[in-house]
Design a protein around this motif. Structure first.
Motif, PDB file in Angstrom:
ATOM      1  N   UNK A 219       0.833  -1.204   0.000  1.00 32.69           N
ATOM      2  CA  UNK A 219       0.000   0.000   0.000  1.00 32.69           C
ATOM      3  C   UNK A 219       0.869   1.256   0.000  1.00 32.69           C
ATOM      4  N   UNK A 220       1.952   1.211   0.776  1.00 27.76           N
ATOM      5  CA  UNK A 220       2.865   2.358   0.829  1.00 27.76           C
ATOM      6  C   UNK A 220       3.506   2.604  -0.529  1.00 27.76           C
ATOM      7  N   UNK A 221       3.851   1.519  -1.227  1.00 29.62           N
ATOM      8  CA  UNK A 221       4.446   1.656  -2.555  1.00 29.62           C
ATOM      9  C   UNK A 221       3.479   2.272  -3.552  1.00 29.62           C
ATOM     10  N   UNK A 222       2.228   1.840  -3.513  1.00 32.67           N
ATOM     11  CA  UNK A 222       1.219   2.402  -4.428  1.00 32.67           C
ATOM     12  C   UNK A 222       0.963   3.871  -4.124  1.00 32.67           C
ATOM     13  N   UNK A 223       0.886   4.194  -2.838  1.00 31.67           N
ATOM     14  CA  UNK A 223       0.665   5.587  -2.456  1.00 31.67           C
ATOM     15  C   UNK A 223       1.842   6.455  -2.898  1.00 31.67           C
ATOM     16  N   UNK A 224       3.041   5.912  -2.784  1.00 28.43           N
ATOM     17  CA  UNK A 224       4.231   6.641  -3.202  1.00 28.43           C
ATOM     18  C   UNK A 224       4.180   6.965  -4.690  1.00 28.43           C
ATOM     19  N   UNK A 225       3.766   5.988  -5.506  1.00 32.22           N
ATOM     20  CA  UNK A 225       3.669   6.219  -6.950  1.00 32.22           C
ATOM     21  C   UNK A 225       2.560   7.209  -7.275  1.00 32.22           C
TER      22      UNK A 225
END
Length: 245
Positions: A219-225
């Motif tokens: 989830x953190x990776x998707x939010x970062x993108x």
């Protein structure tokens, strides 16, 4: 036969961008209801038409107070007017924040007033490169603001996502062409963004599928993108060589 000239649209005083969450936060801190705020504006500032409905609409971002209403609202909430002014987002809001009229900006950038007003209304800046440079100077725009107003955020986001998910070195030149920056600063920024995202990606692989930690990392990776442009400008502005974003 001479065609009659079309009169320019009437100039309206620009309205500063209103920070609705700040207004609500200040009101709650004073333990006041919307009706108390409205009453204070009626009695102390001579605005008898203000009701609690106005206050609620302002706090929900449905409408925004005018200049005199903003001053009165600030007085009732015991704050300075600038505390109720949000960060400009649109071309009109940037102009309002500088206290300029549409005529002022149109004249400075070399556009007919009607053409400029239509750009403000549509939210699409279509000036030339030279006009964009003048606009940035007149409105005191940061490079981030100018990129947003000229509609380049989407393209920049695509390049930045490519840089963090593949080889960041391949994206230095195209990003630098879009946003002229010191090359070494740009390289270090892209490298840091790439490292951060790759750490998130590695975490999902290390912890395995299905665990709560894996889900959180994903989830953190998707939010970062999704917020890659915001992270890019924040990293550039921090000048901080550590890994915190």
């Amino acid at each position: 036969m001479r065609r009659p000239s079309v009169p320019p649209p009437p100039s309206t005083p620009p309205t500063p961008p209103f920070d609705a969450p700040a207004a609500r936060r200040l009101r709650l801190a004073l333990q006041m209801g919307p009706e108390h705020v409205a009453y204070g504006m009626q009695v102390s500032y001579g605005l008898p038409y203000i009701t609690s409905d106005h206050v609620i609409a302002w706090e929900r971002g449905i409408t925004a107070p005018g200049k005199n209403e903003l001053t009165a609202l600030a007085g009732v909430l015991w704050c300075a007017p600038y505390e109720l002014i949000g960060r400009p987002r649109t071309l009109r809001e940037h102009r309002a924040a500088r206290g300029l009229s549409a005529e002022d900006v149109a004249r400075a950038v070399g556009l007919e007033l009607l053409v400029y007003v239509r750009m403000e209304e549509s939210g699409e800046w279509r000036g030339t490169e030279r006009q964009s440079a003048v606009l940035a100077e007149v409105l005191e725009l940061s490079l981030a603001d100018l990129t947003t107003l000229t509609g380049l955020d989407g393209r920049l986001a695509g390049l930045l996502r490519g840089a963090v998910t593949t080889r960041w070195q391949a994206y230095v030149r195209p990003v630098n062409k879009m946003v002229p920056l010191n090359r070494r600063l740009l390289e270090s920024t892209l490298q840091e963004l790439h490292r951060y995202y790759q750490r998130q990606l590695a975490a999902t692989r290390t912890w395995g599928a299905g665990g709560s930690a894996t889900v959180e990392a994903s989830r953190a990776g998707r939010d970062f993108l999704d917020r890659i442009v915001e992270h890019f400008w924040a990293r550039l502005g921090s000048g901080n060589p550590d890994n915190t974003l």
